[in-house]
Design a protein around this motif. Structure first.
Motif, mmCIF file in Angstrom:
data_model
loop_
_atom_site.group_PDB
_atom_site.id
_atom_site.type_symbol
_atom_site.label_atom_id
_atom_site.label_comp_id
_atom_site.label_asym_id
_atom_site.label_seq_id
_atom_site.Cartn_x
_atom_site.Cartn_y
_atom_site.Cartn_z
ATOM 1 N N ALA A 224 -0.787 0.057 -5.286
ATOM 2 C CA ALA A 224 -0.570 1.498 -5.434
ATOM 3 C C ALA A 224 -0.528 2.182 -4.066
ATOM 4 N N LYS A 225 -1.396 1.763 -3.157
ATOM 5 C CA LYS A 225 -1.406 2.342 -1.794
ATOM 6 C C LYS A 225 -0.072 2.121 -1.097
ATOM 7 N N LYS A 226 0.449 0.883 -1.210
ATOM 8 C CA LYS A 226 1.734 0.573 -0.555
ATOM 9 C C LYS A 226 2.879 1.364 -1.174
ATOM 10 N N ILE A 227 2.855 1.498 -2.491
ATOM 11 C CA ILE A 227 3.939 2.218 -3.175
ATOM 12 C C ILE A 227 3.855 3.708 -2.839
ATOM 13 N N HIS A 228 2.637 4.188 -2.720
ATOM 14 C CA HIS A 228 2.424 5.570 -2.289
ATOM 15 C C HIS A 228 3.122 5.828 -0.950
ATOM 16 N N GLU A 229 3.032 4.857 -0.052
ATOM 17 C CA GLU A 229 3.669 4.998 1.268
ATOM 18 C C GLU A 229 5.195 5.035 1.179
ATOM 19 N N MET A 230 5.744 4.559 0.054
ATOM 20 C CA MET A 230 7.204 4.586 -0.124
ATOM 21 C C MET A 230 7.696 5.964 -0.577
ATOM 22 N N GLY A 231 6.773 6.848 -0.923
ATOM 23 C CA GLY A 231 7.185 8.190 -1.330
ATOM 24 C C GLY A 231 6.338 8.820 -2.415
ATOM 25 N N PRO A 232 6.166 8.159 -3.566
ATOM 26 C CA PRO A 232 5.491 8.822 -4.685
ATOM 27 C C PRO A 232 4.024 9.140 -4.384
ATOM 28 N N LYS A 233 3.652 10.374 -4.657
ATOM 29 C CA LYS A 233 2.262 10.786 -4.474
ATOM 30 C C LYS A 233 1.381 10.149 -5.543
ATOM 31 N N TYR A 234 1.942 10.053 -6.739
ATOM 32 C CA TYR A 234 1.222 9.468 -7.871
ATOM 33 C C TYR A 234 1.883 8.152 -8.282
ATOM 34 N N VAL A 235 1.066 7.131 -8.486
ATOM 35 C CA VAL A 235 1.574 5.843 -8.954
ATOM 36 C C VAL A 235 0.949 5.553 -10.311
ATOM 37 N N VAL A 236 1.802 5.465 -11.328
ATOM 38 C CA VAL A 236 1.330 5.141 -12.679
ATOM 39 C C VAL A 236 1.691 3.688 -12.973
ATOM 40 N N ILE A 237 0.672 2.896 -13.313
ATOM 41 C CA ILE A 237 0.910 1.482 -13.621
ATOM 42 C C ILE A 237 0.630 1.260 -15.106
ATOM 43 N N LYS A 238 1.699 0.893 -15.824
ATOM 44 C CA LYS A 238 1.620 0.687 -17.268
ATOM 45 C C LYS A 238 1.265 -0.768 -17.543
ATOM 46 N N LYS A 239 0.247 -0.979 -18.364
ATOM 47 C CA LYS A 239 -0.161 -2.350 -18.683
ATOM 48 C C LYS A 239 -0.036 -2.646 -20.183
ATOM 49 N N GLY A 240 0.840 -1.902 -20.867
ATOM 50 C CA GLY A 240 1.094 -2.184 -22.284
ATOM 51 C C GLY A 240 -0.181 -2.110 -23.115
ATOM 52 N N GLU A 241 -0.475 -3.169 -23.838
ATOM 53 C CA GLU A 241 -1.664 -3.160 -24.707
ATOM 54 C C GLU A 241 -2.970 -3.046 -23.906
ATOM 55 N N HIS A 242 -2.879 -3.184 -22.576
ATOM 56 C CA HIS A 242 -4.075 -3.074 -21.742
ATOM 57 C C HIS A 242 -4.229 -1.697 -21.114
#
Lengths: 310, 310
Positions: free
Chosen positions: B192-210
């Motif tokens: 999430a930290k690395k993806i944040h550096e690509m632009g998005p302020k918020y990173v949502v990670i979907k884990k389906g049934e989890h």
């Protein structure tokens, strides 16, 4: 003091992860369960296990110094201690077993010391179901709560024995795939209902990095796993979870669903420490302040405020 | 009214599950997102999509009747609507794609109607990253929040384009494996930290049934998925999640972390309805009372009370 009898393997582990490797360190289910349970005030964790005489006295002393009763650890003269060695892959979620030498564990016939036979809580670590049953039968007074951990291996080769033992068990802890295998149901909700009918009032389903669920009748509760930047060594996380769960219940002294919920959070919290270093290392050094801080993080992770009455 | 522009596929789906099969029903990301977002008061969900002239007027009417603005749905004369067909396995967690006929979607060049160009929230469903970018560029006023859904397919074949688009995005929603692929990090916290550096302020990670995680800087929050007895058809669950998430934010009118947390719960809550029947069927019939009742179940599922100050 509330006695918590812990039955489980006691072992030498040699662990390799992408971050390094260990020599033979203390391992097996019972040390993790014991060290986790020893975090709670007024709890007297007592291990029942077997080792060979190659198991160093300093390891036994180490457990005793942390408040764990070792009277029930049988030392077999001339015997060799159970040895497990494993290597984790880069994702830390899968591993290769490099060695499994059962040694004295192959003939483990737990002898519950007389001083343990009236303990209110019994935590049966993953072992042959008949061996787990023999412990229940040795208790002089029916425990308030018997918790059993098991795995797919016993469902494959000793399903009838497992079902016999489950009739005497109050709480079962298994992972999601095992819950599906044992029940024949894919939905964990339906699986828990079927397993409940086999005996256990409470069904705990461990999902590793995805948290844990507990079911009692129509009630269910979910404890997340704390997402971590670094997982150093997952060994013992499941046993630490069980130890934190059982230890909190022993401290609370009751078996209400509210107690079970908090116990699940404590289990998940303590497990989140174990994975930060090799083996039991982190669990040895964790402080009450660190535990409090991490419980706070668990709260932050899942607590939300929606006014559903508006 | 707070306008929510929704860009995404609009399709015919033919679905087969262990419980039955459908003829061609309404599918694609944008109807699910739209129907979920339409559950919120004061939100004006407006779909930008493309269909062929085989797409029945009654489907467009159906969306409009549910409060969805369809001005941005382009009907291509002589064109055929995107068609997807899939068959779920018994575990409902894996599926075979039986047919993917892109048809008019292959040349989709979204045209944002003038009336949508000042919308405060834009939800970009999973599409080619360049197509997603073209929507952002058509907005007359920089939206308060741009949410982008994407998938591993675009990371495989259009990573540079995706990274360009991400620079203009406030929230990304991807699954756990995709977060690992995009970041090259196994830990979701580090990913999430690395993806944040690509632009998005918020990173949502979907884990389906989890469940699902949201990260903003050092803050994180986890919304569980509700364990269900019966999952009838998982199609559209992820898009419903996105629609509930975006819809709640549009209603709340701010982009604080507290709002994001509640939005995540609403997304998870609405997705739990979608899987109960085929396609959008359940989402069509869900009532505000049922949503409230289910939010209550989410609270029960994770809320715990540990006094960590004692």
């Amino acid at each position: 003091m509330s006695k918590l009898v812990i039955v489980g393997s006691c072992a030498f582990d040699a662990i390799e992860t992408p971050f390094g490797k260990t020599d033979k360190i203390i391992g097996g289910a019972s040390p993790y369960i014991g060290l986790a349970a020893a975090q709670f005030d007024n709890v007297d964790p007592a291990i029942v296990a077997v080792v060979g005489d190659d198991f160093p006295q300093e390891y036994l002393d180490f457990l005793a110094e942390r408040g764990i009763n070792t009277d029930g650890i049988e030392v077999v003269k001339g015997g060799k201690t159970f040895f497990w060695s494993g290597k984790y892959h880069n994702d830390m979620n899968s591993r290769d077993t490099l060695a499994t030498e059962l040694n004295v564990l192959a003939d483990f016939s737990p002898k519950v010391p007389a001083s343990h036979k009236e303990a209110p809580i019994v935590m049966l670590g993953n072992l042959q179901p008949q061996v787990q049953l023999s412990v229940i039968e040795q208790m002089d007074v029916k425990p308030k709560l018997v918790i059993l951990d098991t795995m797919n291996f016993w469902m494959d080769i000793a399903l009838d024995e497992l079902k016999t033992t489950l009739k005497k068990v109050d709480v079962i802890t298994i992972n999601d795939e095992e819950a599906r295998q044992l029940s024949g149901e894919y939905s964990l909700v339906t699986a828990a209902k079927k397993i409940h009918e086999m005996g256990p009032k409470y069904v705990v389903i461990k999902k590793g990095e995805h948290g844990a669920l507990i079911f009692e009748g129509d009630k269910m509760f979910f404890a997340p796993a704390l997402p971590l930047s670094d997982v150093f060594d997952p060994t013992g996380a499941g046993d630490t979870f069980a130890g934190g769960f059982a230890g909190y219940i022993a401290q609370a002294g009751d078996t209400s669903f509210e107690t079970m919920k908090t116990a699940l959070i404590y289990g998940s919290c303590l497990a989140s420490f174990t994975v930060e270093k090799f083996g039991t290392e982190r669990l040895q050094s964790v402080t009450p302040e660190e535990i409090k801080e991490r419980l706070h993080q668990f709260k932050q992770l899942v607590q939300f405020d929606i006014n559903i009455n508006d």
